[in-house]
Every structure is written in C-alpha cells, then in structure tokens.
Design an enzyme around this catalytic site. Structure first.
Site: not given
Ligand SMILES: *[C@@H]1O[C@H](CO)[C@@H](O)[C@H](O)[C@H]1NC(C)=O
Length: 297
Positions: A140, A117, A131, A285, A113, A115, A211
């Site tokens: 992720d 957005e 993106t 992360r 995919e 993206d 957020g």
C-alpha cells in the site's frame, strides 16, 4: 606479431602496464558480458504460447489476447543488486492493460516486493507508471508518474537498484522513486529475503485506467509488449555470505548509497512535473502520514 624494442626502463614498464591493463579489461569485459539470450536467466511462467523469442532469443514479445496474458520469471533469486531491462510498451489503445516488471520474495505473509507497473491508456493519453514497495508483507505504498515520452514508440531502460541503503526505481537513468532504508524510524526494509525477477502482461481493466472507467477494447487485440537487454547484476541465492554484507559488492559502494547531485536534480524534476499520485499525500487513506514519507527528497 608486433616486435617490441625497449628504449628505456620507464618505456618498457609502461608497455608492460599497458599490456596488463589491456588484458585485464578484455578479461573483465568477457566475464561481465550480458547473457546472450533470455532463456539463460529466465523461464516462462504463464502461457508459453503467448511469449515469442525474437532475434535468436535476445529479445522477446509478450502477447495479450482474450484467451490469456503471459509472464516470465528469473530462474534464480537475488539478494540485493541491480536489475534492468529495455521495454517497449503496447502502442495505441492500451487502456485496461497492465505490463509489470517486479521483484518478489514469494513468501506469502512476509512478502517483499518491488513493483513497476505500466498502466495503459487510450490512444494519445499518457501511460502511468505505478511503483509500489512491500516490506515484510506490508505494501500500500503506491506512487504514480506519467511518463515524459511515449513508452510505446521505442525501447526505454527500466531499472531497480536495491542495496542496504535504499531502493531506486529509474527510467532511462532518471530516478522516479526512492524508498530509503528507514529502519531507524521503525519502517521495515527488504533486507533478509532474496527476490526473483518477474514480468507479466495482463488485463486489469477493473482498476488500471482512470480507476477502471476505461475498459479494454478487445477489437484492438492482440496487444504486444517487447523486452530486450536483460541485465541482472546481483547475488544469486544461495550465495556466499558476502552477498548479505553491506560492503562486498559494487552496488553497495559509496556512489550508490544515495542519489548523486545530478540524479537528485532529475528526481526532483520528476516529482514536481510528472507525479500524479503519491500515497504519502493521500489523506483519505493515510490521515496520519506514514513515517517513511517524512524523508523529503
Ligand atoms: C490516462 O489518461 C488520463 C487522461 O489524460 C489521465 O488522467 C490518467 O492519469 C492516465 N493514466 C491512467 C493510468 O489512467
């Protein structure tokens, strides 16, 4: 009818060449003509009643209200190519809305995919463009930039170029994201699965704006986004074997295998001045930096 007289062999040869190139150009310009209408390449996938065709089908309006968002998809899937469209986003208070333009292989566990957005914001606050890249089911990889213009004031061109060397997301021909083919480092690259082209307008106020702190203001509904100038240049699948090869098509050519000097300069400018989030530098992360992040730019 123009009467032609040949004064010399060279002159005549030039006339013939001119005529031939003229006709060839005319032929190419008609065969490469962009589709006249939205419905030639796309179909509505979500809430017919919220999508309206404008200008004889050459443009469309997407609507979001408390009942529903909406979406559309290409009729075909493509393996490599370049897709672009002009989009004019929701003006004023668009907080909590997401307008997306993406490609997706529609394969559950091994999804590819790409993206774009567009995350809305309160009046006067900047839209963010997120993106993301999924390859073989792993995503992720979010990055965000705030746009350097008001994307709701006018149409701007949003483009995804996808070939064997990289995926480039551009805004008005300014690259904002490059995902290189790093298979050599063991990083998956979308290469085997054709993807469809999708767009949706929906409510996502649990995460989209600051957020999730900024909620959608339904008193401002309905919300409208506009699309036009759909341009797909790719290999529709199932297609000839040449589609999967890394040579046969213009988007695989040497000029498209890496950013040229001008594009690279623009890309650096975006990253230095407009980048607001990059998964590559998010130590919470990713305590260990993902290998594709070691590219530099
Ligand atoms: C919205 O505006 C705020 C405040 O200017 C900014 O921090 C944020 O990046 C903008 N975008 C989103 C999607 O929240």
């Amino acid at each position: 009818m123009v009467k032609m007289t040949c004064y010399s062999r060279i002159f005549c040869k030039n006339i013939v060449i001119l005529l031939v190139t003229g006709f060839a150009a005319l032929y190419l310009s008609t065969t490469n003509a962009k589709p006249a209408t939205f419905l030639q390449d796309f179909r509505i996938t979500w809430s017919d009643s919220h999508i309206k065709q404008l200008d004889g089908g050459r443009a469309i309006q997407l609507l979001l209200d408390q009942n529903s968002g909406c979406g559309f998809a290409s009729k075909s899937q493509y393996l490599f190519g370049r897709v672009s469209m002009k989009i004019k986003l929701i003006p004023g208070d668009s907080a909590g809305t997401v307008t997306a333009f993406y490609m997706n292989s529609d394969t559950d566990n091994v999804r590819d995919e790409l993206d774009f957005e567009f995350l809305g914001n309160r009046t006067g606050q900047p839209y963010s463009v997120q993106t993301n890249v999924y390859a073989h089911g792993k995503g992720d990889r979010e990055q965000r930039v705030n746009l350097w213009f008001d994307p709701a004031a006018d149409f701007h061109v949003y483009t995804i170029l996808w070939n064997h060397h990289h995926v480039v997301f551009s805004v008005d021909e300014v690259p904002i994201r490059v995902y290189k083919n790093n298979e050599a480092k063991g990083v998956p690259f979308p290469k085997f699965q054709p993807m469809g082209i999708y767009s949706t307008l929906w409510e996502a106020d649990d995460w989209a704006t600051r957020g999730g702190l900024e909620k959608i203001d339904w008193s401002k509904a309905p919300f409208y986004a506009y699309y036009k100038d759909f341009d797909i240049e790719g290999c529709a699948m199932p297609g000839p074997a040449t589609c999967a090869s890394n040579q046969a098509n213009w988007w695989e050519g040497t000029g498209y295998q890496q950013l040229d000097a001008v594009a690279a300069r623009r890309y650096r400018w975006v990253r230095m001045n407009h980048m607001v989030y990059d998964y590559c530098t998010d130590k919470h992360r990713y305590p260990v930096t993902p290998p594709e992040c070691m590219d530099g730019i």
